[in-house]
Every structure is written in C-alpha cells, then in structure tokens.
Design a protein around this motif. Structure first.
Motif, PDB file in Angstrom:
ATOM      1  N   PHE A   1       2.596  -0.504  -2.236  1.00  0.00           N
ATOM      2  CA  PHE A   1       2.876  -1.696  -3.040  1.00  0.00           C
ATOM      3  C   PHE A   1       4.372  -1.981  -3.068  1.00  0.00           C
ATOM      4  N   TYR A   2       5.171  -0.899  -3.171  1.00  0.00           N
ATOM      5  CA  TYR A   2       6.622  -1.087  -3.215  1.00  0.00           C
ATOM      6  C   TYR A   2       7.128  -1.635  -1.895  1.00  0.00           C
ATOM      7  N   LEU A   3       6.546  -1.145  -0.773  1.00  0.00           N
ATOM      8  CA  LEU A   3       6.975  -1.642   0.535  1.00  0.00           C
ATOM      9  C   LEU A   3       6.611  -3.107   0.716  1.00  0.00           C
ATOM     10  N   LEU A   4       5.504  -3.545   0.086  1.00  0.00           N
ATOM     11  CA  LEU A   4       5.110  -4.949   0.155  1.00  0.00           C
ATOM     12  C   LEU A   4       5.823  -5.798  -0.899  1.00  0.00           C
TER      13      LEU A   4
ATOM     14  N   ALA B   1       6.166  -5.522  -4.290  1.00  0.00           N
ATOM     15  CA  ALA B   1       5.547  -5.782  -5.586  1.00  0.00           C
ATOM     16  C   ALA B   1       5.880  -4.624  -6.522  1.00  0.00           C
ATOM     17  N   PRO B   2       7.136  -4.510  -6.984  1.00  0.00           N
ATOM     18  CA  PRO B   2       7.518  -3.327  -7.773  1.00  0.00           C
ATOM     19  C   PRO B   2       6.791  -3.219  -9.102  1.00  0.00           C
ATOM     20  N   ASP B   3       6.401  -4.366  -9.694  1.00  0.00           N
ATOM     21  CA  ASP B   3       5.660  -4.301 -10.967  1.00  0.00           C
ATOM     22  C   ASP B   3       4.334  -3.568 -10.789  1.00  0.00           C
ATOM     23  N   VAL B   4       3.603  -3.967  -9.743  1.00  0.00           N
ATOM     24  CA  VAL B   4       2.310  -3.327  -9.475  1.00  0.00           C
ATOM     25  C   VAL B   4       2.517  -1.864  -9.101  1.00  0.00           C
TER      26      VAL B   4
END
Lengths: 84, 156, 94
Positions: A46-49, A51-54
C-alpha cells in the motif's frame, strides 16, 4: 526493469509465499505469525502504491491487533492442529 | 502458554513508545498521513502487545476496563458534540464553522505545499481526537473482554 | 482427476481475468471532476494540509460518523456476549 518495479515484484511474490505458508502450517501460532508477516507486506505494498493512510491502518489493525486476537484465542485453546 | 522474560521486557519497553506514536498520529491528523482511526489503532496495538505478553491479572493495574469504556463513550460524545456545535453557530450539522474565523485552530494556510501548522483546520483536530479516543477504547475493551473470558474457562 | 479438472478451470478463469485486466489503465480514472475540485479547493475551504483527512472528516463527515457508530455498536455486541453472569444465572442450553 527499474528498481521500483523490482521491489514491487518482490513484495507481491512475498505476499503469495506468506499466503501459502498460512494455510500450510500445522502449528497455529506459526500460522498466526505468518499472517502478521502477510499483513506487514500488504501494508508495504500500500505504501509503495502511495496510499500511506491505508498503509498505517493495515499495519495497525492487520499486523498488530488481529495477530494479538489470534494469539489470545490460541492461548485459550490448543496450539497444534489435530491429525484426522 | 506463558511468555518468556524477553517477551515481557520488550513489551514493557515498547508500550509507552507505541502510545506516544499513536498520539502523534492522532494530533497531526490534519497535517501528516494518518488520522483518528489510524492513530487509535496504533495506540490499541500498544495495549494489545502488553495484553499478549502478560497474564490478565498483571495488566489490570495499568489498563482498566472501566476507564477504557469511558474512553470509548467519551470519544463518540466528543465527535457528536463537535458535529452539533455547527448548529449553534448557525451552520449545518457537521459544518466546519471554526475554520475560517472561529476562536480556535483558525490560522489560514497558503495553497500548495507548505510546512504546515498545528493551529489550523478548524473542527478537524477535535473530530480526530474524538475518533482516536473512541478507537483506542473500543478495540482495547474488545481485547480485555476476550482475555477475561479465557481466564474464566481455565478456572473450571 | 477431479482435482486436475478443478485446477484447470480455476487456472483458465484467472488467466482470462488477468488477460482482460491487463488492458485496463491503472491510476487513470475516467472522470476526474470531483478529484480536481477536492485537490484545488480542500486547502482553502477546510484549512487542512492533508487532503485525505479533509475529505474523510469534512466533505464526507457523515460517513465517518457512521463508521464511529458501527465501531461503538460492535463493542456493545462483544460486551453483551462476554458479560458476567449474575448470581444463580446459568447459560441457556437449547
């Protein structure tokens, strides 16, 4: 292949490996820890995409709380899956 | 299943750092990634670490079930009160009436990337804190209930 | 034999799904009206630097209220399930 794509491919491969490990372990504590590793890799994806919140929510709920609940449940029952 | 001394000491060491990091995520919810739900989940993870590493009777001195229930209800009440406060200011329910010209959190920011200031965003910090307290209390209460159920079954 | 057949059908299904999904554009939505509006106006209207938080707590505040209520109700349900029994009360067997 850029290093970013290589990293993403490695993380996805790790997701598949840990998912197979979860269902193949007979020791339930090891399976719960494999699930924690799965959640951690998912939050990294998710972080790589971007989306740090998710990613924070997944790391907190998936890797932390779900594993804790599983470990508490295993503590109340028994650790090894029975052979049938 | 009793945890070893290494696990217990590590959990004791990590507990305050988890709480502080969760509080940071909650308070900076309107500036950095994260927010009430994520920060509350991080704080609840800290308490879950302590609950997994120790027996139920060791933990009750530091994490009280009654206090966590109060936390949960108070969080939802803060959220609702902040939502209804818009009505008294003559704006719709849940309107961000503090943002442009309220008394608190009123500093206006420039458009585009900037350093950020804690004293901005009007109602958002209040809502963030409310949801953070509620998530911390709710998840911890669920864990405590499950742990207390296990203890009763062992005694029989 | 049945396992092989089942695996073949599963492989065919997911292969077709992957083949179809490979053509979809990623990170390139069809309509971007709302996205553009939020990115342009969120900082000015809510005063928050984090656009995600400004959407979750301000533009879509009712959703967050519902989420908080769902969590509260879930905790109430767990509390009812694990409650302490009164003196002389027993679990119902049916």
């Amino acid at each position: 292949m850029t290093p970013f794509l290589l990293l993403q491919a490695l993380v996805l491969l790790g997701l598949i490996v840990t998912a197979v490990l979860i269902i193949s372990f007979k020791d339930l504590l090891a399976a719960a820890l494999a699930f924690a590793a799965f959640s951690l890799l998912l939050s990294l994806e998710f972080y790589l995409l971007q989306a740090p919140d998710v990613a924070i929510a997944e790391a907190g709920i998936g890797a932390g709380l779900t594993t804790a609940i599983f470990i508490i449940a295993i503590r109340g029952t028994q650790r090894h899956e029975e052979k049938n | 299943m009793k945890m070893t001394k290494i696990v217990r000491t590590t959990a004791d060491l990590f507990f305050p750092f988890c709480l502080v990091f969760g509080l940071y995520v909650v308070v900076h919810g309107h500036l950095t990634p994260g927010g009430g739900f994520q920060g509350g989940a991080v704080m609840a993870t800290g308490t879950a670490l302590l609950l997994v590493a120790r027996a139920y009777d060791d933990v009750t001195g530091r994490i009280r079930k009654g206090a966590m229930k109060v936390c949960e209800a108070a969080g939802l009440l803060i959220f609702l009160c902040a939502g209804f406060s818009g009505l008294f200011a003559g704006r719709p329910f849940m309107a961000n009436w503090l943002a442009p010209d309220g008394a608190l959190f009123r500093t206006s920011i420039a458009h585009g990337p900037n350093a950020g200031d804690l004293n901005t965003a009007g109602l958002l910090p209040l809502l963030n804190v409310g949801v953070g307290i509620e998530v911390l209390g709710g998840l911890t209460v669920i864990l405590l209930y499950m742990l207390s159920g296990i203890k009763e079954e062992k005694k029989k | 034999m049945r396992n092989v057949l089942f695996s073949a059908i599963l492989l065919l299904f997911f292969g077709g799904l992957l083949y179809l999904a490979a053509d979809l554009p990623f990170g390139d939505p069809l309509r971007t009206d709302m996205d553009d509006y939020f990115i342009r106006n969120a900082q000015a209207q809510t005063g928050a630097n984090n656009v995600v938080t400004s959407i979750v707590f301000d533009f879509r505040g009712f959703d967050t209220l519902g989420e908080a209520t769902v969590l509260f109700t879930a905790v109430l349900g767990v509390g009812m399930m694990f409650r302490k029994l009164k003196e002389g009360e027993e679990y119902e067997n049916d």
